[in-house]
Design a protein around this motif. Structure first.
Motif, PDB file in Angstrom:
ATOM      1  N   GLY A  16      85.405 -29.609  82.209  1.00 64.28           N
ATOM      2  CA  GLY A  16      85.984 -28.935  81.052  1.00 64.28           C
ATOM      3  C   GLY A  16      85.875 -29.741  79.780  1.00 64.28           C
ATOM      4  N   LEU A  17      86.173 -31.045  79.854  1.00 67.11           N
ATOM      5  CA  LEU A  17      86.126 -31.875  78.651  1.00 67.11           C
ATOM      6  C   LEU A  17      84.694 -32.215  78.255  1.00 67.11           C
ATOM      7  N   LYS A  18      83.822 -32.405  79.217  1.00 69.60           N
ATOM      8  CA  LYS A  18      82.419 -32.681  78.896  1.00 69.60           C
ATOM      9  C   LYS A  18      81.793 -31.502  78.157  1.00 69.60           C
ATOM     10  N   ASN A  19      82.240 -30.284  78.501  1.00 72.66           N
ATOM     11  CA  ASN A  19      81.720 -29.103  77.804  1.00 72.66           C
ATOM     12  C   ASN A  19      82.087 -29.095  76.330  1.00 72.66           C
ATOM     13  N   ASN A  20      83.079 -29.909  75.952  1.00 70.78           N
ATOM     14  CA  ASN A  20      83.433 -30.066  74.541  1.00 70.78           C
ATOM     15  C   ASN A  20      82.820 -31.322  73.928  1.00 70.78           C
ATOM     16  N   GLY A  21      81.955 -31.988  74.685  1.00 67.76           N
ATOM     17  CA  GLY A  21      81.274 -33.158  74.158  1.00 67.76           C
ATOM     18  C   GLY A  21      81.979 -34.473  74.388  1.00 67.76           C
ATOM     19  N   HIS A  22      83.085 -34.471  75.148  1.00 64.25           N
ATOM     20  CA  HIS A  22      83.809 -35.709  75.402  1.00 64.25           C
ATOM     21  C   HIS A  22      83.149 -36.493  76.541  1.00 64.25           C
ATOM     22  N   GLU A  23      83.451 -37.786  76.613  1.00 65.75           N
ATOM     23  CA  GLU A  23      82.774 -38.680  77.561  1.00 65.75           C
ATOM     24  C   GLU A  23      83.757 -39.307  78.535  1.00 65.75           C
ATOM     25  N   CYS A  24      83.460 -39.174  79.828  1.00 61.29           N
ATOM     26  CA  CYS A  24      84.291 -39.785  80.867  1.00 61.29           C
ATOM     27  C   CYS A  24      83.889 -41.246  81.040  1.00 61.29           C
ATOM     28  N   VAL A  25      84.882 -42.150  81.000  1.00 53.95           N
ATOM     29  CA  VAL A  25      84.592 -43.579  81.125  1.00 53.95           C
ATOM     30  C   VAL A  25      85.213 -44.205  82.383  1.00 53.95           C
ATOM     31  N   TRP A 172      97.955 -23.995  71.979  1.00 58.91           N
ATOM     32  CA  TRP A 172      97.575 -23.637  73.340  1.00 58.91           C
ATOM     33  C   TRP A 172      96.645 -22.425  73.298  1.00 58.91           C
ATOM     34  N   PRO A 173      95.637 -22.387  74.158  1.00 59.80           N
ATOM     35  CA  PRO A 173      94.735 -21.212  74.172  1.00 59.80           C
ATOM     36  C   PRO A 173      95.472 -19.966  74.631  1.00 59.80           C
ATOM     37  N   SER A 174      95.051 -18.823  74.100  1.00 61.91           N
ATOM     38  CA  SER A 174      95.651 -17.550  74.497  1.00 61.91           C
ATOM     39  C   SER A 174      94.569 -16.485  74.576  1.00 61.91           C
ATOM     40  N   ALA A 175      94.910 -15.360  75.195  1.00 61.24           N
ATOM     41  CA  ALA A 175      93.935 -14.287  75.418  1.00 61.24           C
ATOM     42  C   ALA A 175      93.410 -13.704  74.114  1.00 61.24           C
ATOM     43  N   SER A 176      94.171 -13.834  73.031  1.00 59.46           N
ATOM     44  CA  SER A 176      93.770 -13.249  71.746  1.00 59.46           C
ATOM     45  C   SER A 176      92.841 -14.153  70.939  1.00 59.46           C
ATOM     46  N   ASP A 177      92.591 -15.361  71.431  1.00 54.68           N
ATOM     47  CA  ASP A 177      91.742 -16.296  70.693  1.00 54.68           C
ATOM     48  C   ASP A 177      90.320 -15.768  70.558  1.00 54.68           C
ATOM     49  N   GLU A 178      89.724 -16.041  69.434  1.00 54.09           N
ATOM     50  CA  GLU A 178      88.328 -15.668  69.227  1.00 54.09           C
ATOM     51  C   GLU A 178      87.455 -16.468  70.185  1.00 54.09           C
ATOM     52  N   GLY A 179      86.516 -15.811  70.788  1.00 54.99           N
ATOM     53  CA  GLY A 179      85.604 -16.501  71.696  1.00 54.99           C
ATOM     54  C   GLY A 179      86.000 -16.432  73.158  1.00 54.99           C
ATOM     55  N   ILE A 180      87.204 -15.918  73.462  1.00 58.10           N
ATOM     56  CA  ILE A 180      87.601 -15.750  74.866  1.00 58.10           C
ATOM     57  C   ILE A 180      86.750 -14.636  75.487  1.00 58.10           C
ATOM     58  N   VAL A 181      86.010 -14.957  76.517  1.00 62.49           N
ATOM     59  CA  VAL A 181      85.130 -13.986  77.174  1.00 62.49           C
ATOM     60  C   VAL A 181      85.744 -13.568  78.496  1.00 62.49           C
ATOM     61  N   GLY A 413      90.923 -28.462  75.756  1.00 60.79           N
ATOM     62  CA  GLY A 413      90.237 -29.587  75.115  1.00 60.79           C
ATOM     63  C   GLY A 413      89.624 -29.234  73.780  1.00 60.79           C
ATOM     64  N   LYS A 414      89.240 -27.996  73.634  1.00 54.73           N
ATOM     65  CA  LYS A 414      88.646 -27.528  72.372  1.00 54.73           C
ATOM     66  C   LYS A 414      89.629 -27.664  71.215  1.00 54.73           C
ATOM     67  N   ASN A 415      90.929 -27.599  71.522  1.00 53.86           N
ATOM     68  CA  ASN A 415      91.960 -27.629  70.478  1.00 53.86           C
ATOM     69  C   ASN A 415      92.582 -29.002  70.289  1.00 53.86           C
ATOM     70  N   LEU A 416      92.084 -30.015  71.013  1.00 51.76           N
ATOM     71  CA  LEU A 416      92.594 -31.377  70.821  1.00 51.76           C
ATOM     72  C   LEU A 416      91.863 -32.020  69.635  1.00 51.76           C
ATOM     73  N   ILE A 417      92.593 -32.315  68.595  1.00 52.14           N
ATOM     74  CA  ILE A 417      92.015 -32.876  67.374  1.00 52.14           C
ATOM     75  C   ILE A 417      92.236 -34.383  67.366  1.00 52.14           C
ATOM     76  N   PRO A 418      91.178 -35.184  67.441  1.00 52.92           N
ATOM     77  CA  PRO A 418      91.356 -36.632  67.496  1.00 52.92           C
ATOM     78  C   PRO A 418      91.828 -37.204  66.155  1.00 52.92           C
ATOM     79  N   VAL A 419      92.538 -38.294  66.243  1.00 56.13           N
ATOM     80  CA  VAL A 419      92.947 -39.017  65.048  1.00 56.13           C
ATOM     81  C   VAL A 419      91.784 -39.852  64.537  1.00 56.13           C
ATOM     82  N   SER A 420      91.507 -39.797  63.264  1.00 62.18           N
ATOM     83  CA  SER A 420      90.415 -40.586  62.695  1.00 62.18           C
ATOM     84  C   SER A 420      90.789 -42.058  62.740  1.00 62.18           C
ATOM     85  N   LEU A 421      89.852 -42.864  63.227  1.00 61.66           N
ATOM     86  CA  LEU A 421      90.106 -44.297  63.330  1.00 61.66           C
ATOM     87  C   LEU A 421      89.695 -44.998  62.035  1.00 61.66           C
TER      88      LEU A 421
END
Length: 421
Positions: A16-25, A172-181, A413-421
């Motif tokens: 799930g997280l890799k599909n958003n471009g995140h990296e498992c370490v 949190w994601p919901s059924a009404s979100d744009e892009g929910i297939v 994961g799509k809605n997790l906004i990282p803090v700029s370092l």
């Protein structure tokens, strides 16, 4: 962002997280076979036991993921909560690592019972533990069907946000979100994939129950069970305070006379299995018991003849739990599960929850006289892109039943906004 995957299993968090471009370490999984599969599927060899991991050996990360073991909190498990010596307090090691590394987010998943077990004291413990080390805790109970995935599988998703981060930026994601297939179960099922055929004994018992439904011509069935042992039974709903002599005037399972019973053991042997221990009908069965007795009274001769053909060996096969269409009572047009409580008939458009505790509850497609395949189950968990699943069917369903739904993790994961370092 970089993430770690604790109690990783098949890697639902990873996918799930890799599909958003995140990296498992870093990952950790105690089951050796699943560690082997994780390395094949994700290119990382998991550590074997979270209890032996030193915090300093875990790489720095932005998201800590953990689907901590759910058996102590599951309705199908022991329900011992934090008192469970095997796994109930493994959450402490998640807290330990989070306290050392202070990742921006902690993302957890478990069965909803984690919120209520031990009258909520374990959930208080979990929440307080993360708040103590500097996290704000929020959670949602989400089922895949809520987000367009055809599976009923409620799970609680818990998000810990580090206190210096604006938690309000997360939705949190919901059924009404744009892009929910929305995906239909028909799109998931594929009978050309390798699958197990339904055993003849199970096919025969389903055919016998269909014979009963056809003969009774019931107008409406709505979330009720037909309990065959109640055909002809007249014993009181609660007989725990009655004497043996008083009960001799009643009839037990399938209308068996109790008048010749000289001991409680003899009498209880003629009673349905679900009343033998407490000497009363369980509260959750009362509606179905009354329904079944009324059904018998209106169709006595037919029910008696039908019951003669019903095997009395398997208790659960003597109960039909109808959760299907209210009017059209055709079993082959539904999905079936053989459960400890009875044969459950479910609507055909949504799959039941995949269960790790037992391989006997794999969903059945009666119209094709087969079980759902492990590949179809992987689709329901959005893990069908994995290179390899466990070879044996039981092991595959156990792993998939324990897995977190990768699509839900992707949407979170799509809605997790990282803090700029």
């Amino acid at each position: 962002m970089k993430f770690i995957d604790i109690f990783s299993g098949l890697g639902g968090f990873h996918v799930g997280l890799k599909n958003n471009g995140h990296e498992c370490v870093f990952s950790c999984e105690i089951n050796e076979d699943l560690r082997d599969l994780y390395e094949i599927n994700h290119g990382i060899r998991p550590h074997d036991d979270i209890r032996t991991v030193s915090e300093s050996d875990v790489p720095a990360h932005d998201i800590l993921c953990a689907g901590f073991p759910c058996q102590p909190f599951s309705l199908a498990g022991k329900k011992k909560g934090a008192k469970c010596p095997e796994s109930g307090r493994l959450i402490d090691h998640v807290v330990r690592i989070a306290d050392y590394h202070k990742p921006q987010f902690v993302l957890l998943e478990n069965v909803p019972n984690v919120l209520t077990i031990e009258n909520g004291t374990f959930w208080d413990y979990v929440r307080n533990s993360f708040e103590r080390i500097g996290y704000r805790i929020d959670y949602r109970v989400i089922s895949p069907v809520d987000l367009g995935i055809p599976q009923n599988r409620k799970r609680v998703f818990i998000l810990g946000t580090r206190s210096d981060i604006n938690a309000e930026s997360f939705k949190w994601p919901s059924a009404s979100d744009e892009g929910i297939v929305r995906v239909s179960l028909e799109e998931v099922l594929d009978n050309t994939l390798d699958h197990k055929k339904l055993e003849s004994k199970k096919s025969d018992i389903l055919a016998l129950w269909q014979e009963l439904l056809n003969g009774l011509n019931i107008a409406t069935l709505c979330s009720v069970s037909i309990v065959a042992p109640e055909f002809g039974a007249t014993y009181p709903e609660n007989f725990s305070k009655l004497s043996l002599r008083e009960l001799k005037h009643y009839k037990g399972a399938y209308g068996q006379s109790l008048e010749h019973c000289h001991t409680w053991a003899e009498l209880l042997a003629l009673m349905p299995s679900y009343v033998q221990k407490g000497k009363q009908i369980p509260q959750w069965m009362l509606k179905s018991i009354r329904f079944s007795r009324n059904l018998y009274q209106a169709n006595e001769n037919f029910c008696d003849q039908w019951a003669k053909k019903l095997s009395k060996i398997n208790n659960s096969w003597q109960i039909l739990e109808w959760r299907g269409a209210h009017v059209k009572h055709v079993i082959k047009d539904h999905i079936v599960q053989f459960r400890a409580s009875g044969i459950r008939i479910l609507k055909a458009d949504i799959a039941p929850s995949l269960i790790a505790m037992t391989p006997t509850q794999i969903p059945i497609i009666p119209s094709e006289s087969r079980y759902v395949s492990k590949h179809e189950a992987a689709k329901l968990q959005y893990l069908h892109t994995l290179k390899k699943l466990p070879e044996k069917n039981n092991a595959a369903f156990k792993a998939l039943g324990n897995a977190v739904n990768a699509k839900i993790i992707e949407l979170i994961g799509k809605n997790l906004i990282p803090v700029s370092l």
